[in-house]
Design a protein around this motif. Structure first.
Motif, PDB file in Angstrom:
ATOM      1  N   ASP A   1      -7.623  -5.203   5.763  1.00 28.80           N
ATOM      2  CA  ASP A   1      -7.348  -6.870   4.813  1.00 28.80           C
ATOM      3  C   ASP A   1      -8.515  -7.785   4.638  1.00 28.80           C
ATOM      4  OD1 ASP A   1      -4.288  -8.194   7.057  1.00 28.80           O
ATOM      5  OD2 ASP A   1      -4.761  -7.218   4.738  1.00 28.80           O
ATOM      6  N   SER A   2     -10.038  -6.484   5.699  1.00 26.94           N
ATOM      7  CA  SER A   2     -10.905  -7.719   4.808  1.00 26.94           C
ATOM      8  C   SER A   2     -11.747  -6.498   3.465  1.00 26.94           C
ATOM      9  CB  SER A   2     -12.205  -7.094   6.109  1.00 26.94           C
ATOM     10  OG  SER A   2     -12.313  -6.232   7.153  1.00 26.94           O
ATOM     11  N   SER A   3     -11.268  -5.558   3.547  1.00 29.10           N
ATOM     12  CA  SER A   3     -11.903  -5.008   1.881  1.00 29.10           C
ATOM     13  C   SER A   3     -10.800  -3.789   1.208  1.00 29.10           C
ATOM     14  CB  SER A   3     -12.209  -3.166   3.123  1.00 29.10           C
ATOM     15  OG  SER A   3     -12.921  -2.453   1.792  1.00 29.10           O
ATOM     16  N   TYR A   4     -11.698  -4.048   0.257  1.00 29.22           N
ATOM     17  CA  TYR A   4     -10.738  -3.505  -1.213  1.00 29.22           C
ATOM     18  C   TYR A   4     -10.700  -2.779  -1.131  1.00 29.22           C
ATOM     19  CZ  TYR A   4      -8.739  -8.023  -0.956  1.00 29.22           C
ATOM     20  OH  TYR A   4      -8.261  -9.479  -0.577  1.00 29.22           O
ATOM     21  N   LYS A   5     -12.215  -1.382  -0.822  1.00 31.46           N
ATOM     22  CA  LYS A   5     -12.353  -0.234  -1.721  1.00 31.46           C
ATOM     23  C   LYS A   5     -11.468   0.987  -0.956  1.00 31.46           C
ATOM     24  CE  LYS A   5     -15.583   0.866   2.599  1.00 31.46           C
ATOM     25  NZ  LYS A   5     -16.975   1.304   2.967  1.00 31.46           N
ATOM     26  N   LEU A   6     -11.140   1.757  -2.399  1.00 30.24           N
ATOM     27  CA  LEU A   6     -10.500   2.285  -1.653  1.00 30.24           C
ATOM     28  C   LEU A   6     -11.457   3.983  -1.599  1.00 30.24           C
ATOM     29  CD1 LEU A   6      -8.170   2.779  -4.658  1.00 30.24           C
ATOM     30  CD2 LEU A   6      -7.536   1.926  -2.342  1.00 30.24           C
ATOM     31  N   ILE A   7     -10.638   4.237  -0.074  1.00 28.99           N
ATOM     32  CA  ILE A   7     -11.614   5.472   0.468  1.00 28.99           C
ATOM     33  C   ILE A   7     -10.886   6.694   0.121  1.00 28.99           C
ATOM     34  CG2 ILE A   7     -12.214   6.460   2.088  1.00 28.99           C
ATOM     35  CD1 ILE A   7     -12.457   3.935   3.532  1.00 28.99           C
ATOM     36  N   PHE A   8     -11.552   7.800  -0.607  1.00 27.25           N
ATOM     37  CA  PHE A   8     -11.016   9.039  -1.660  1.00 27.25           C
ATOM     38  C   PHE A   8     -11.054  10.331  -0.418  1.00 27.25           C
ATOM     39  CE2 PHE A   8      -9.284   7.786  -5.591  1.00 27.25           C
ATOM     40  CZ  PHE A   8      -9.482   6.242  -5.954  1.00 27.25           C
ATOM     41  N   GLY A   9      -9.868  11.613  -0.471  1.00 27.26           N
ATOM     42  CA  GLY A   9     -10.207  12.196   0.160  1.00 27.26           C
ATOM     43  C   GLY A   9     -10.779  13.304  -1.261  1.00 27.26           C
TER      44      GLY A   9
ATOM     45  N   ASN B   1      -8.365   6.316  10.141  1.00 32.02           N
ATOM     46  CA  ASN B   1      -9.050   4.981   9.958  1.00 32.02           C
ATOM     47  C   ASN B   1      -7.301   4.705  10.201  1.00 32.02           C
ATOM     48  OD1 ASN B   1     -10.104   2.214  10.182  1.00 32.02           O
ATOM     49  ND2 ASN B   1     -10.538   2.793   8.095  1.00 32.02           N
ATOM     50  N   SER B   2      -6.665   4.290  11.195  1.00 29.77           N
ATOM     51  CA  SER B   2      -5.837   3.622  11.989  1.00 29.77           C
ATOM     52  C   SER B   2      -5.551   1.605  11.813  1.00 29.77           C
ATOM     53  CB  SER B   2      -5.617   3.215  13.313  1.00 29.77           C
ATOM     54  OG  SER B   2      -6.895   2.797  13.949  1.00 29.77           O
ATOM     55  N   ALA B   3      -6.305   1.611  11.075  1.00 31.21           N
ATOM     56  CA  ALA B   3      -6.798  -0.126  10.288  1.00 31.21           C
ATOM     57  C   ALA B   3      -6.507  -0.742   8.881  1.00 31.21           C
ATOM     58  CB  ALA B   3      -7.941  -0.892  10.483  1.00 31.21           C
ATOM     59  N   SER B   4      -6.277   0.985   8.398  1.00 30.22           N
ATOM     60  CA  SER B   4      -6.099   1.194   7.068  1.00 30.22           C
ATOM     61  C   SER B   4      -4.617   0.743   6.790  1.00 30.22           C
ATOM     62  CB  SER B   4      -6.127   2.610   6.536  1.00 30.22           C
ATOM     63  OG  SER B   4      -7.086   3.117   6.975  1.00 30.22           O
ATOM     64  N   ASP B   5      -4.473   0.279   5.576  1.00 27.90           N
ATOM     65  CA  ASP B   5      -3.298  -1.048   5.327  1.00 27.90           C
ATOM     66  C   ASP B   5      -2.178  -0.386   4.127  1.00 27.90           C
ATOM     67  OD1 ASP B   5      -3.941  -4.323   4.365  1.00 27.90           O
ATOM     68  OD2 ASP B   5      -4.464  -2.276   3.926  1.00 27.90           O
TER      69      ASP B   5
ATOM     70  N   GLY C   1      -1.486 -14.874  -7.505  1.00 25.66           N
ATOM     71  CA  GLY C   1      -1.352 -16.409  -6.498  1.00 25.66           C
ATOM     72  C   GLY C   1      -2.993 -16.090  -6.147  1.00 25.66           C
ATOM     73  N   ARG C   2      -2.997 -16.004  -5.142  1.00 22.81           N
ATOM     74  CA  ARG C   2      -4.846 -15.920  -4.148  1.00 22.81           C
ATOM     75  C   ARG C   2      -4.807 -14.519  -3.721  1.00 22.81           C
ATOM     76  NH1 ARG C   2      -5.577 -21.352  -0.649  1.00 22.81           N
ATOM     77  NH2 ARG C   2      -7.506 -20.879  -1.250  1.00 22.81           N
ATOM     78  N   ALA C   3      -4.307 -13.768  -3.653  1.00 19.50           N
ATOM     79  CA  ALA C   3      -3.958 -12.372  -3.069  1.00 19.50           C
ATOM     80  C   ALA C   3      -4.340 -11.779  -3.994  1.00 19.50           C
ATOM     81  CB  ALA C   3      -2.822 -12.561  -2.678  1.00 19.50           C
ATOM     82  N   VAL C   4      -5.314 -10.244  -3.742  1.00 18.48           N
ATOM     83  CA  VAL C   4      -5.797  -9.344  -5.065  1.00 18.48           C
ATOM     84  C   VAL C   4      -4.032  -8.498  -3.876  1.00 18.48           C
ATOM     85  CG1 VAL C   4      -7.513  -7.493  -5.027  1.00 18.48           C
ATOM     86  CG2 VAL C   4      -8.221 -10.173  -4.772  1.00 18.48           C
ATOM     87  N   LEU C   5      -4.018  -7.828  -6.106  1.00 14.21           N
ATOM     88  CA  LEU C   5      -3.157  -6.160  -5.859  1.00 14.21           C
ATOM     89  C   LEU C   5      -3.896  -5.172  -5.255  1.00 14.21           C
ATOM     90  CD1 LEU C   5      -0.845  -7.365  -8.984  1.00 14.21           C
ATOM     91  CD2 LEU C   5      -1.162  -7.765  -6.398  1.00 14.21           C
ATOM     92  N   ASN C   6      -3.536  -4.882  -4.544  1.00 12.77           N
ATOM     93  CA  ASN C   6      -4.900  -3.613  -3.683  1.00 12.77           C
ATOM     94  C   ASN C   6      -4.156  -2.599  -5.196  1.00 12.77           C
ATOM     95  OD1 ASN C   6      -4.140  -4.565  -1.327  1.00 12.77           O
ATOM     96  ND2 ASN C   6      -2.689  -4.440  -0.825  1.00 12.77           N
ATOM     97  N   GLU C   7      -3.372  -2.152  -6.007  1.00 13.02           N
ATOM     98  CA  GLU C   7      -3.363  -1.390  -7.293  1.00 13.02           C
ATOM     99  C   GLU C   7      -4.506  -1.826  -7.620  1.00 13.02           C
ATOM    100  OE1 GLU C   7       0.335  -0.661  -9.885  1.00 13.02           O
ATOM    101  OE2 GLU C   7      -0.865   0.815 -10.395  1.00 13.02           O
ATOM    102  N   GLN C   8      -5.559  -0.668  -7.529  1.00 13.19           N
ATOM    103  CA  GLN C   8      -6.502  -0.129  -9.273  1.00 13.19           C
ATOM    104  C   GLN C   8      -6.315   0.933 -10.100  1.00 13.19           C
ATOM    105  OE1 GLN C   8     -10.096   0.548  -6.896  1.00 13.19           O
ATOM    106  NE2 GLN C   8      -9.718  -0.869  -5.610  1.00 13.19           N
ATOM    107  N   PHE C   9      -6.402   0.086 -11.201  1.00  9.71           N
ATOM    108  CA  PHE C   9      -6.863   0.708 -12.493  1.00  9.71           C
ATOM    109  C   PHE C   9      -8.390   1.296 -12.643  1.00  9.71           C
ATOM    110  CE2 PHE C   9      -2.002  -0.623 -13.801  1.00  9.71           C
ATOM    111  CZ  PHE C   9      -1.879  -1.345 -12.204  1.00  9.71           C
ATOM    112  N   PHE C  10      -7.887   2.538 -12.794  1.00  5.21           N
ATOM    113  CA  PHE C  10      -8.718   3.149 -13.440  1.00  5.21           C
ATOM    114  C   PHE C  10      -9.237   3.792 -14.771  1.00  5.21           C
ATOM    115  CE2 PHE C  10     -11.123   5.444  -9.671  1.00  5.21           C
ATOM    116  CZ  PHE C  10     -10.200   4.172  -8.016  1.00  5.21           C
ATOM    117  N   GLY C  11     -10.720   3.632 -15.113  1.00  2.70           N
ATOM    118  CA  GLY C  11     -11.092   4.095 -16.942  1.00  2.70           C
ATOM    119  C   GLY C  11     -11.244   5.454 -16.467  1.00  2.70           C
ATOM    120  N   PRO C  12     -11.696   5.914 -17.725  1.00  2.00           N
ATOM    121  CA  PRO C  12     -11.789   7.415 -18.104  1.00  2.00           C
ATOM    122  C   PRO C  12     -12.964   8.005 -17.676  1.00  2.00           C
ATOM    123  CG  PRO C  12     -11.790   6.384 -19.976  1.00  2.00           C
ATOM    124  CD  PRO C  12     -11.633   5.115 -19.150  1.00  2.00           C
TER     125      PRO C  12
END
Lengths: 113, 117
Positions: free
Chosen positions: A96-104, A27-31, B99-110
């Protein structure tokens, strides 16, 4: 469609050597990209991340390289230790429109003593 | 160091039964996720949740799944009528806000290992 894949399912290295784990994404849109380490019976543990406006980021003993031209991500671990033995996953965030992570699919790193 | 916690660590249930998997995200995080990992496979996104509503869900997250934040600390995943193929590790994750931005880093549980018999 979107996909994140790993070239090698298992990597075996000698303790003290450097390890390189590779990952391809489509996905070239992945940021945003992130590497997780997963030990047996545990959840994914953050190692290092990188935004798409960078091509290299260094942490403690780890370096992530991003090549957007060929959609390739790598994780380099310096002086690999037995405690580094685990499964390593790359993951991408699809813009930017998604926060889900896509895993390998994961690479198992085995460190030989 | 703050961490995501999940209970139970292992849940065994009969096919057709309802299960509720529980998570306590990191206390100042506001964005929550559920992922699952079938044995030997990659981690798959199920759903994300923010401001008391689902933000995004995958094709896996069909009508038998639901999420809820019943109070200020818990985040739950309910599977109404479990199937054999629901057997997997279920991971909760959370991320913070700046602020109004969601941080990208996700912390996982066990994780919670769900076994459907």
């Amino acid at each position: 469609g979107e996909s994140v894949g790993l070239h090698l399912p298992t990597l075996s290295v000698q303790e003290g050597d450097n390890s390189i784990i590779n990952c391809a994404y489509s996905n070239s849109a992945s940021d945003y990209f992130i590497w997780y380490k997963q030990e047996s019976g545990k959840g994914p543990q953050f190692i290092i991340d990188i935004r798409s406006n960078m091509d290299k980021r260094q942490g403690q003993r780890v370096t992530v390289l991003l090549n957007k031209t060929v959609k390739h991500l790598s994780l380099q671990i310096a002086a690999t230790q037995p405690g580094d033995s685990a499964v390593y996953f790359c993951a991408e965030k699809a813009g930017d429109s998604s926060y889900k992570l896509i895993f390998g699919s994961g690479t198992r790193l085995l460190v030989r003593p | 160091e703050p961490e995501v916690t999940q209970t139970p660590s292992h849940q065994v249930t009969q096919m057709g039964q309802e299960v509720i998997l529980r998570c306590v995200p990191i206390s100042n995080h506001l964005y929550f996720y559920w992922y699952r990992q079938i044995l030997g496979q990659k981690v798959e996104f199920l759903v994300s949740f923010y401001n008391n509503e689902i933000s995004e869900k995958s094709e896996i997250f069909d009508d038998q799944f639901s999420v809820e934040r019943p109070d200020g600390s818990n985040f739950t995943l309910k599977i109404r009528s479990t199937k054999l193929e629901d057997s997997a590790m279920y991971f909760c994750a959370s991320s913070g806000i700046s602020g109004r931005a969601v941080l990208n880093e996700q912390f996982f549980g066990p994780g919670t290992r769900l076994t459907v018999l």
